[in-house]
Design an enzyme around this catalytic site. Structure first.
Site, PDB file in Angstrom:
ATOM      1  N   CYS A  24      -1.443   8.535   9.580  1.00 32.30           N
ATOM      2  CA  CYS A  24      -2.350   9.604   9.182  1.00 32.30           C
ATOM      3  C   CYS A  24      -3.178  10.080  10.370  1.00 32.30           C
ATOM      4  O   CYS A  24      -4.153   9.435  10.757  1.00 32.30           O
ATOM      5  CB  CYS A  24      -3.243   9.085   8.047  1.00 32.30           C
ATOM      6  SG  CYS A  24      -4.488  10.244   7.514  1.00 32.30           S
ATOM      7  N   CYS A  72      -6.797  10.830   9.563  1.00 31.92           N
ATOM      8  CA  CYS A  72      -7.650   9.641   9.391  1.00 31.92           C
ATOM      9  C   CYS A  72      -8.013   9.020  10.734  1.00 31.92           C
ATOM     10  O   CYS A  72      -9.140   8.613  10.957  1.00 31.92           O
ATOM     11  CB  CYS A  72      -6.940   8.564   8.569  1.00 31.92           C
ATOM     12  SG  CYS A  72      -6.195   9.166   7.053  1.00 31.92           S
ATOM     13  N   ASP A  73      -7.050   8.907  11.638  1.00 29.18           N
ATOM     14  CA  ASP A  73      -7.218   8.045  12.812  1.00 29.18           C
ATOM     15  C   ASP A  73      -7.177   8.770  14.153  1.00 29.18           C
ATOM     16  O   ASP A  73      -7.421   8.135  15.186  1.00 29.18           O
ATOM     17  CB  ASP A  73      -6.118   6.962  12.808  1.00 29.18           C
ATOM     18  CG  ASP A  73      -6.217   6.077  11.567  1.00 29.18           C
ATOM     19  OD1 ASP A  73      -7.345   5.878  11.080  1.00 29.18           O
ATOM     20  OD2 ASP A  73      -5.173   5.614  11.085  1.00 29.18           O
TER      21      ASP A  73
HETATM   22  C1  FAD Z   1      -2.734   2.550   6.380  1.00 28.69           C
HETATM   23  C2  FAD Z   1      -3.401   3.735   5.716  1.00 28.69           C
HETATM   24  C3  FAD Z   1      -4.629   4.168   6.181  1.00 28.69           C
HETATM   25  C4  FAD Z   1      -5.264   5.259   5.583  1.00 28.69           C
HETATM   26  N1  FAD Z   1      -6.476   5.631   6.052  1.00 28.69           N
HETATM   27  C5  FAD Z   1      -7.151   6.639   5.442  1.00 28.69           C
HETATM   28  C6  FAD Z   1      -8.469   7.014   5.874  1.00 28.69           C
HETATM   29  O1  FAD Z   1      -9.013   6.449   6.837  1.00 28.69           O
HETATM   30  N2  FAD Z   1      -9.093   8.013   5.200  1.00 28.69           N
HETATM   31  C7  FAD Z   1      -8.513   8.671   4.139  1.00 28.69           C
HETATM   32  O2  FAD Z   1      -9.153   9.553   3.560  1.00 28.69           O
HETATM   33  N3  FAD Z   1      -7.276   8.335   3.713  1.00 28.69           N
HETATM   34  C8  FAD Z   1      -6.578   7.345   4.340  1.00 28.69           C
HETATM   35  N4  FAD Z   1      -5.318   7.002   3.907  1.00 28.69           N
HETATM   36  C9  FAD Z   1      -4.713   7.797   2.819  1.00 28.69           C
HETATM   37  C10 FAD Z   1      -5.260   7.327   1.447  1.00 28.69           C
HETATM   38  O3  FAD Z   1      -5.035   5.937   1.320  1.00 28.69           O
HETATM   39  C11 FAD Z   1      -4.576   8.093   0.316  1.00 28.69           C
HETATM   40  O4  FAD Z   1      -4.769   9.473   0.499  1.00 28.69           O
HETATM   41  C12 FAD Z   1      -5.151   7.681  -1.053  1.00 28.69           C
HETATM   42  O5  FAD Z   1      -5.050   6.297  -1.254  1.00 28.69           O
HETATM   43  C13 FAD Z   1      -4.438   8.420  -2.178  1.00 28.69           C
HETATM   44  O6  FAD Z   1      -4.925   7.956  -3.394  1.00 28.69           O
HETATM   45  P1  FAD Z   1      -4.077   8.050  -4.750  1.00 28.69           P
HETATM   46  O7  FAD Z   1      -4.923   7.391  -5.768  1.00 28.69           O
HETATM   47  O8  FAD Z   1      -3.615   9.417  -4.947  1.00 28.69           O
HETATM   48  O9  FAD Z   1      -2.735   7.204  -4.476  1.00 28.69           O
HETATM   49  P2  FAD Z   1      -2.490   5.701  -4.037  1.00 28.69           P
HETATM   50  O10 FAD Z   1      -3.623   5.171  -3.248  1.00 28.69           O
HETATM   51  O11 FAD Z   1      -1.149   5.699  -3.418  1.00 28.69           O
HETATM   52  O12 FAD Z   1      -2.444   4.896  -5.409  1.00 28.69           O
HETATM   53  C14 FAD Z   1      -1.383   5.053  -6.302  1.00 28.69           C
HETATM   54  C15 FAD Z   1      -1.229   3.783  -7.103  1.00 28.69           C
HETATM   55  O13 FAD Z   1      -0.288   3.999  -8.147  1.00 28.69           O
HETATM   56  C16 FAD Z   1       0.484   2.824  -8.315  1.00 28.69           C
HETATM   57  N5  FAD Z   1       1.752   3.190  -8.938  1.00 28.69           N
HETATM   58  C17 FAD Z   1       2.763   3.922  -8.410  1.00 28.69           C
HETATM   59  N6  FAD Z   1       3.767   4.071  -9.294  1.00 28.69           N
HETATM   60  C18 FAD Z   1       3.393   3.411 -10.423  1.00 28.69           C
HETATM   61  C19 FAD Z   1       4.020   3.186 -11.685  1.00 28.69           C
HETATM   62  N7  FAD Z   1       5.229   3.702 -11.973  1.00 28.69           N
HETATM   63  N8  FAD Z   1       3.349   2.454 -12.606  1.00 28.69           N
HETATM   64  C20 FAD Z   1       2.124   1.934 -12.331  1.00 28.69           C
HETATM   65  N9  FAD Z   1       1.491   2.107 -11.143  1.00 28.69           N
HETATM   66  C21 FAD Z   1       2.114   2.849 -10.204  1.00 28.69           C
HETATM   67  C22 FAD Z   1       0.652   2.277  -6.909  1.00 28.69           C
HETATM   68  O14 FAD Z   1       0.910   0.890  -6.920  1.00 28.69           O
HETATM   69  C23 FAD Z   1      -0.709   2.606  -6.287  1.00 28.69           C
HETATM   70  O15 FAD Z   1      -1.617   1.543  -6.382  1.00 28.69           O
HETATM   71  C24 FAD Z   1      -4.659   5.931   4.488  1.00 28.69           C
HETATM   72  C25 FAD Z   1      -3.405   5.479   4.018  1.00 28.69           C
HETATM   73  C26 FAD Z   1      -2.780   4.404   4.617  1.00 28.69           C
HETATM   74  C27 FAD Z   1      -1.449   3.932   4.086  1.00 28.69           C
END
Ligand code: FAD
Length: 305
Positions: free
Chosen positions: A132, A135-136
């Protein structure tokens, strides 16, 4: 079959925020998560761009606080994998651990970054390996970095990184970029960007933090070392949307289409966070989506009753 007013699928920042809002609004709500509550952000060593934490916060701690806050207001949570949503008078949410009935559903299942699957990638995540640039990128001011990939995301990331880094190598396995022409032109005009054609990463090198890449030229087989302080992997992502393809409309990349109120093509089903088309793929965006969808679900249920 247990019945809820709202079922939220996915326990990342988007789902936990939706659950906080629906529970506080008095809606009987269940959140279903297949893995760790908190989602992808638990993998971030440090989050510096989420408002309210001027010193930054670890992703794990941020996710834990979001989880704690949501269940404090009555959100029920279970660990299970959702395999389908079936239509009917109400929706049936199907899991291997049993089925649940919902009047409204909020899909918050996120997406997953494609990995290079090379040595050093996992070990050095958050220590120079990133997925990202937004982010970084800021952490690499006046340093040399590499972006791996050649599509729109890779070039957008490379251009963003050129605002901070002194040099941005674009490591690409072909001899031309796949990105759209406007992005390509911008990239080729930016003197800080240097393509490394016909090349793949064999290993990410570093002792506790990234110091370089071992590269292989796919035409000659020659191995070289590139010294960089950071590597941004931009080889695509997979939305976790396959099991929802029968019930809501997806775009060609598998992202769920929504309107600005997070409504999908199916009445009473909303989609939020990284799984939806046009998401900024940031925690701040995901929580905003979660709040919007919860308010939309509340309105939908009141109009329905
Ligand atoms: C290493 C890393 C660093 C990051 N750093 C930053 C940062 O510094 N700042 C920032 O703003 N963003 C950062 N991000 C991005 C940020 O993490 C995402 O934008 C954010 O988490 C998205 O949130 P979400 O709830 O949409 O999805 P997710 O966080 O992906 O959560 C989705 C969840 O749904 C669950 N799931 C999926 N399919 C199913 C299913 N069929 N049944 C039940 N559960 C399911 C998954 O297990 C997961 O826990 C980073 C990402 C990564 C990987």
């Amino acid at each position: 079959m247990s019945k809820y007013e709202v079922i939220i699928i996915g326990g990342g920042p988007a789902g936990l925020t939706a659950g906080l809002y629906t529970s506080r609004a008095g809606l009987k709500s269940l959140l279903i998560e297949r893995g760790i509550f908190g989602g992808q952000i638990v993998n971030a060593r440090q989050v510096d761009n989420y408002p309210g934490f001027p010193e930054g916060i670890s992703g794990f701690e941020l996710a834990s606080l979001m989880h704690e806050q949501a269940i404090k207001y009555g959100l029920e949570t279970i660990n299970a994998t959702v395999t389908a949503i079936k239509p009917g008078g109400n929706y049936s949410v199907i899991t291997a651990e049993g089925n649940f009935e919902a009047e409204a559903v909020i899909i918050a299942a996120g997406s997953e970054y494609r990995k290079l699957e090379v040595p050093g990638e996992e070990e050095l995540l958050g220590r120079g390996v990133s997925y990202c640039a937004t982010c970084d990128g800021f952490l690499f001011r006046d340093l040399d970095v590499a972006v791996v990939g050649g599509g729109d995301t890779a070039i957008t990331d490379a251009l963003e990184l050129s605002e901070h880094a002194s040099k941005v190598y674009i490591v690409h396995r072909r001899d031309q970029l796949r990105a759209g022409q406007i992005l390509k032109n911008k990239a080729l005009a930016q003197p800080k960007l240097e393509p490394v054609w016909n090349t793949v990463v064999e290993e990410i090198i570093g002792d506790n933090k990234v110091s370089g890449l071992s590269l292989r030229n796919v035409k000659t087989g020659k191995i070289t070392k590139l010294e960089v302080a950071g590597v941004f992997v931009a080889v695509g992502f997979e939305p976790n949307s396959q099991c929802f393809a029968d019930i809501v409309e997806l775009d060609e990349t598998g992202l769920i289409k929504t309107d600005e109120l997070m409504a999908t093509s199916a009445p009473g089903i909303f989609a939020v966070g990284d799984i939806r088309k046009n998401s900024p793929r940031q925690v701040a965006g995901a929580v905003g989506d979660g709040a919007t969808a919860a308010l939309s679900a509340f309105k939908y249920l009141r109009e329905r009753s």
